[in-house]
Scaffold this motif. Structure first.
Motif, short mmCIF file in Angstrom:
data_model
loop_
_atom_site.label_atom_id
_atom_site.label_comp_id
_atom_site.label_asym_id
_atom_site.label_seq_id
_atom_site.Cartn_x
_atom_site.Cartn_y
_atom_site.Cartn_z
N GLN A 130 -4.20 -8.02 -11.29
CA GLN A 130 -3.51 -8.71 -12.39
C GLN A 130 -2.67 -9.89 -11.89
O GLN A 130 -2.29 -10.76 -12.67
CB GLN A 130 -2.61 -7.73 -13.14
N TYR B 170 3.62 -7.07 -10.63
CA TYR B 170 2.47 -7.98 -10.48
C TYR B 170 2.94 -9.43 -10.35
O TYR B 170 2.43 -10.20 -9.53
CB TYR B 170 1.53 -7.86 -11.68
N ARG C 17 0.81 -1.22 0.00
CA ARG C 17 0.00 0.00 0.00
C ARG C 17 0.84 1.27 0.00
O ARG C 17 0.35 2.34 -0.35
CB ARG C 17 -0.95 -0.02 1.20
N SER D 246 4.72 1.40 -5.13
CA SER D 246 4.07 1.19 -6.43
C SER D 246 4.42 -0.17 -7.00
O SER D 246 5.34 -0.86 -6.53
CB SER D 246 4.49 2.28 -7.40
N GLU D 247 3.69 -0.53 -8.08
CA GLU D 247 3.99 -1.78 -8.77
C GLU D 247 5.42 -1.75 -9.34
O GLU D 247 6.11 -2.77 -9.34
CB GLU D 247 2.99 -2.01 -9.91
N TYR E 210 -4.50 -7.49 -0.83
CA TYR E 210 -3.69 -6.40 -1.38
C TYR E 210 -4.50 -5.30 -2.06
O TYR E 210 -3.95 -4.24 -2.36
CB TYR E 210 -2.66 -6.96 -2.37
N LYS F 248 6.80 -2.63 -14.19
CA LYS F 248 5.45 -2.58 -13.63
C LYS F 248 4.78 -3.96 -13.66
O LYS F 248 4.25 -4.43 -12.66
CB LYS F 248 4.59 -1.58 -14.39
N ASP G 153 -7.47 -9.88 -3.91
CA ASP G 153 -8.30 -8.70 -3.69
C ASP G 153 -8.41 -8.37 -2.20
O ASP G 153 -8.28 -7.20 -1.79
CB ASP G 153 -9.69 -8.92 -4.27
N ASP H 49 -7.62 -3.87 -5.04
CA ASP H 49 -7.96 -3.98 -6.46
C ASP H 49 -6.77 -3.74 -7.38
O ASP H 49 -6.68 -4.33 -8.46
CB ASP H 49 -9.06 -2.97 -6.80
N LYS H 50 -5.85 -2.88 -6.99
CA LYS H 50 -4.78 -2.51 -7.93
C LYS H 50 -3.85 -3.67 -8.25
O LYS H 50 -3.10 -3.61 -9.22
CB LYS H 50 -3.99 -1.32 -7.39
N TRP H 51 -3.90 -4.74 -7.44
CA TRP H 51 -3.04 -5.89 -7.67
C TRP H 51 -3.80 -7.07 -8.31
O TRP H 51 -3.31 -8.19 -8.35
CB TRP H 51 -2.43 -6.37 -6.36
#
Length: 471
Positions: free
Chosen positions: A322, A244, A35, A38-39, A316, A240, A313, A318-320
């Motif tokens: 993938q 993931y 959190r 960044s990716e 981590y 990036k 979900d 929603d942004k993770w």
């Protein structure tokens, strides 16, 4: 008199306790860092970690493993082993310092150069403690190692989270790891109760290197195979998407980190003592260990493969998302990875270190093209599918071949794996079915579908285990 089994069992219990504590801590720290960073930060760190994983396995030319299985007095070998460990670590770090820019560029993340140089400096700390750690493993003193590692992790978390909040990016990971290595190393150095003497005994050095270099080559290749996905994904898709991939790989590594590391700490010394007796006794130990390990790790693979999306979900965000498609396939890799790692430990315990080199080379011939083709066809998920396919068609068959070639009798293992395999298939079907009809928060889906699939697994497996205990 304490038997080998009792000593190994005590070491395994302490290893599991220590791994449970540190993995729980790493998990909590990972949630916080996911959190704060960044990716791309995760991707840069993944490039550095791949390099570090390799240098950590070959830093001492396999001398540590040679000390663990040494047939003789520990006091005779440690001065020479310590000197060799120093020399190899210093040379290797120099190579990686010079080569860091080229390695980072090849991995698709030139900005990782500084992080690689910082993180690989851990091997200079390990040079002081590797032989002492080997002595403690040889004596099954996992309780002391567990305590030292746990204290080091506290330092890791404090440094990494503080730096992440301050905006240090991927360097926050690296400085945390370095802090942990220093703190743990200081404790191990004093707790190992070994004299600080350094010397060179040519006959002992030859024996150590003769055993150690093939061992280091084998485990080095194992590390390359384990981290090859990072390099391929980074070079193909950039940091990036590598972030993931790293997150999914970290989740799939929870069980190997918790159970696998604890087993590895006792497997080589334990199987070494069995190998000193007869091949049949060693074979019997293998026939007992493999089904137990397989039965224990399958439920975790079922959860990861079946409930990857709600798991990612919930943990981590929603942004993770993938990462979920990658995790499904890395769950398969996880199971085979642990079985192959056990094979490596058995062969090392027998002194068959050259076999581990050929085993990993054969796997690499299939894995590397599978990763490249998979990444080109389907991105990070394709890379994970390629890794799973290579594990099934190359890594596992090669492990069986080299065990049999080393004289280990594997008869009776395959039938023992049938029931947990069937249970895993039924549990997977149940988990998918429940997830398909459920709506609501990710935690609710996890608890309901995960609980249902585990119930199915237990109903199939537990009666067989009870029957085996009675017989």
């Amino acid at each position: 008199m304490t038997t080998i089994g009792q000593s190994a069992g005590r070491g395994l219990r302490w290893g599991l306790i220590g791994n449970l504590i540190t993995r729980a801590g790493s998990f909590s720290m990972g949630l916080i860092l996911a959190r704060l960073l960044s990716e791309t930060d995760f991707g840069v760190f993944a490039v550095a970690m791949a390099a570090t994983a390799f240098v950590m396995t070959v830093k001492d030319l396999g001398i540590m493993a040679a000390v663990v299985q040494w047939r003789g007095k520990l006091e005779d070998v440690t001065p020479t082993a310590t000197l060799l460990s120093f020399i190899s670590a210093i040379i290797l770090y120099g190579v990686f310092w010079v080569g860091a820019p080229y390695y980072a560029a090849a991995a698709g993340a030139p900005e990782a150069t500084g992080v690689v140089r910082l993180l690989t400096a851990i091997i200079l700390v390990e040079a002081f403690t590797a032989i002492r750690s080997a002595a403690m493993l040889r004596r099954f003193e996992q309780d002391k190692l567990t305590t030292a590692i746990a204290i080091g992790f506290v330092a890791n978390a404090a440094v990494a989270i503080s730096l992440a909040k301050a905006g240090a990016g991927a360097y926050s990971f690296a400085w945390g790891q370095v802090a942990a290595a220093v703190v743990t190393g200081i404790i191990v150095f004093f707790w190992a109760r070994l004299p600080g003497r350094i010397a060179f005994d040519r006959p002992i050095a030859i024996k150590l290197i003769t055993f150690g270099i093939p061992s280091a080559a084998g485990v080095g290749l194992e590390s390359v195979l384990l981290n090859a996905g990072y390099i391929v994904v980074g070079a193909t898709m950039g940091p990036k998407w590598l972030g993931y991939f790293l997150l999914a790989f970290n989740v799939s590594s929870w069980v190997p980190g918790l159970i696998g590391n604890a087993i590895r700490n006792v497997a080589i010394p334990g199987f070494s003592r069995l190998a000193e007796q007869t091949t049949e006794i060693l074979s019997d130990g293998v026939r007992r260990a493999v089904p137990l390990l397989y039965t224990a790790i399958l439920p975790f693979a079922v959860i990861m493969a079946t409930l990857a999306h709600p798991l990612i979900d919930f943990l981590y965000g929603d942004k993770w998302g993938q990462s979920a498609g990658v995790l499904r396939w890395l769950a398969v890799v996880m199971v085979i990875r642990m079985l192959v790692a056990l094979t490596y430990d058995i062969l090392t315990a027998q002194g068959a270190t050259k076999a581990t080199v050929w085993m990993n080379l054969g796997h690499a011939v299939i894995l590397l093209p599978a990763l490249v083709v998979g990444a080109q066809l389907d991105g990070i998920r394709g890379a994970a599918i390629g890794q799973a396919a290579a594990s099934m068609v190359a890594a596992l068959p090669l492990a069986v071949f080299f065990l049999r070639r080393a004289g280990v009798d594997l008869r009776g293992i395959l039938p023992a794996l049938a029931r947990p395999s069937a249970a895993a298939l039924l549990a997977t079907a149940a988990g998918f079915a429940i997830e398909r009809v459920m709506t609501g928060p990710s935690l609710l889906v996890l608890c309901t579908a995960g609980g249902g699939s585990m119930l199915v697994y237990a109903l199939v497996v537990v009666p067989a285990l009870r029957k085996k205990e009675i017989s």
